[in-house]
Design a protein around this motif. Structure first.
Motif, mmCIF file in Angstrom:
data_model
loop_
_atom_site.group_PDB
_atom_site.id
_atom_site.type_symbol
_atom_site.label_atom_id
_atom_site.label_comp_id
_atom_site.label_asym_id
_atom_site.label_seq_id
_atom_site.Cartn_x
_atom_site.Cartn_y
_atom_site.Cartn_z
ATOM 1 N N TRP A 140 0.928 -1.228 -0.035
ATOM 2 C CA TRP A 140 -0.028 0.077 -0.165
ATOM 3 C C TRP A 140 0.731 1.216 0.073
ATOM 4 O O TRP A 140 0.728 2.199 -0.743
ATOM 5 C CB TRP A 140 -0.750 -0.088 1.252
ATOM 6 C CG TRP A 140 -1.470 1.181 1.638
ATOM 7 C CD1 TRP A 140 -1.243 2.177 2.613
ATOM 8 C CD2 TRP A 140 -2.684 2.076 0.846
ATOM 9 N NE1 TRP A 140 -2.094 3.258 2.523
ATOM 10 C CE2 TRP A 140 -2.863 3.201 1.266
ATOM 11 C CE3 TRP A 140 -3.305 1.540 -0.485
ATOM 12 C CZ2 TRP A 140 -4.025 3.966 1.005
ATOM 13 C CZ3 TRP A 140 -4.182 2.615 -0.837
ATOM 14 C CH2 TRP A 140 -4.391 4.001 -0.109
ATOM 15 N N ALA A 141 1.715 1.387 0.822
ATOM 16 C CA ALA A 141 2.768 2.429 0.819
ATOM 17 C C ALA A 141 3.507 2.774 -0.207
ATOM 18 O O ALA A 141 3.675 3.840 -0.587
ATOM 19 C CB ALA A 141 3.495 2.382 2.065
ATOM 20 N N SER A 142 4.060 1.469 -0.801
ATOM 21 C CA SER A 142 4.744 1.482 -2.102
ATOM 22 C C SER A 142 3.691 2.067 -3.236
ATOM 23 O O SER A 142 4.332 2.880 -3.897
ATOM 24 C CB SER A 142 5.388 0.167 -2.305
ATOM 25 O OG SER A 142 5.943 -0.313 -1.521
ATOM 26 N N ALA A 143 2.492 1.720 -3.310
ATOM 27 C CA ALA A 143 1.823 2.096 -4.287
ATOM 28 C C ALA A 143 1.595 3.540 -4.229
ATOM 29 O O ALA A 143 1.543 4.522 -5.342
ATOM 30 C CB ALA A 143 0.599 1.260 -4.436
ATOM 31 N N CYS A 144 1.299 4.175 -3.079
ATOM 32 C CA CYS A 144 0.897 5.263 -2.604
ATOM 33 C C CYS A 144 2.199 6.375 -3.119
ATOM 34 O O CYS A 144 1.863 7.349 -3.673
ATOM 35 C CB CYS A 144 0.668 5.509 -1.072
ATOM 36 S SG CYS A 144 -1.107 4.942 -0.968
ATOM 37 N N ALA A 145 3.412 5.715 -2.552
ATOM 38 C CA ALA A 145 4.655 6.832 -2.980
ATOM 39 C C ALA A 145 4.731 6.799 -4.452
ATOM 40 O O ALA A 145 5.125 7.946 -4.885
ATOM 41 C CB ALA A 145 5.828 5.717 -2.431
ATOM 42 N N LEU A 146 4.601 5.827 -5.406
ATOM 43 C CA LEU A 146 4.579 5.933 -6.907
ATOM 44 C C LEU A 146 3.483 6.650 -7.256
ATOM 45 O O LEU A 146 3.737 7.507 -8.111
ATOM 46 C CB LEU A 146 4.652 4.468 -7.280
ATOM 47 C CG LEU A 146 6.191 3.885 -7.594
ATOM 48 C CD1 LEU A 146 5.962 2.248 -7.630
ATOM 49 C CD2 LEU A 146 7.089 4.335 -8.530
#
Length: 226
Positions: A140-146
């Motif tokens: 989730w955090a990875s997707a949000c960052a990108l």
């Protein structure tokens, strides 16, 4: 039924949500969000506002639908055989270019919140993150960052370009002037800014954007290894 009524009925029969959205995109590209009114759209489609309201609830719905059409074209490009990293880079660049061509789309995406345009992007990026075997708690955090990086930088780049066009500014001259100002800064207070002044003068927005995507991807891969 008189001839005028028959003509109007025939025009309305050919009207579809897709046709309305394409006309709205054309209007937005030419006039911006302020120029998108149901009156202007009715004139362009040679129909009445009532016929449009039969397909689109209001301006906000229309803006979101127009934005979604742009996003759908960008994220649905064929990526057969591409690695997850290459797929993310391709989608990111497609969105960057789409917002450069349609500068109103950046602000529209922000207004869309969690609606379909954003969902399309999140799903597309999220699938590739899953394919990278990023640990599930971090996806989730990875997707949000990108997604936040892609939308933020693409939207800002489009806004800058739109502002420059509206003022008739020359990009090269503007960057040269800013770079010159940076070289005059106090070296004790702004050593880094002074050191990159030359790069500002010559930088390529697209290349810088992709470099940022690559930095984020490198972090995701490193996270996977750990």
């Amino acid at each position: 039924m008189n001839k005028k009524t028959v003509t109007r009925a025939r025009r309305d029969d050919t009207l579809s949500r897709e046709r309305i959205i394409e006309a709205a995109i054309d209007l937005l590209d030419r006039e911006g969000e302020r120029g998108l009114t149901f009156q202007a759209l009715s004139a362009q489609l040679a129909t009445g506002p009532g016929a449009i309201y039969g397909h689109i609830a209001n301006k906000a719905d229309l803006l979101t639908a127009a934005c979604d059409a742009i996003v759908a074209r960008a994220v649905m490009a064929p990526l057969d055989g591409a690695t997850p990293q290459a797929a993310i880079r391709a989608v990111a660049l497609a969105l960057f270019d789409a917002m450069d061509v349609h500068p109103w789309a950046g602000a529209a995406l922000i207004q869309a919140g969690g609606k379909m345009p954003v969902v399309r992007i999140l799903e597309c990026i999220g699938r590739q993150i899953s394919a990278l075997d990023v640990p599930e708690p971090a996806r989730w955090a990875s997707a949000c960052a990108l997604v936040n990086y892609i939308l933020g930088v693409s939207g800002q780049n489009a806004a800058n370009a739109q502002l420059a066009r509206s003022q008739g500014a020359d990009r090269g001259k503007f960057l040269a002037a800013v770079a010159n100002d940076w070289t005059q800064l106090d070296p004790a207070l702004y050593p880094f800014t002074r050191s990159v002044a030359g790069q500002l003068r010559e930088h390529d927005d697209r290349e810088d954007f992709l470099a940022g995507v690559d930095l984020l991807l490198a972090g995701l891969v490193d996270q996977e290894v750990k």
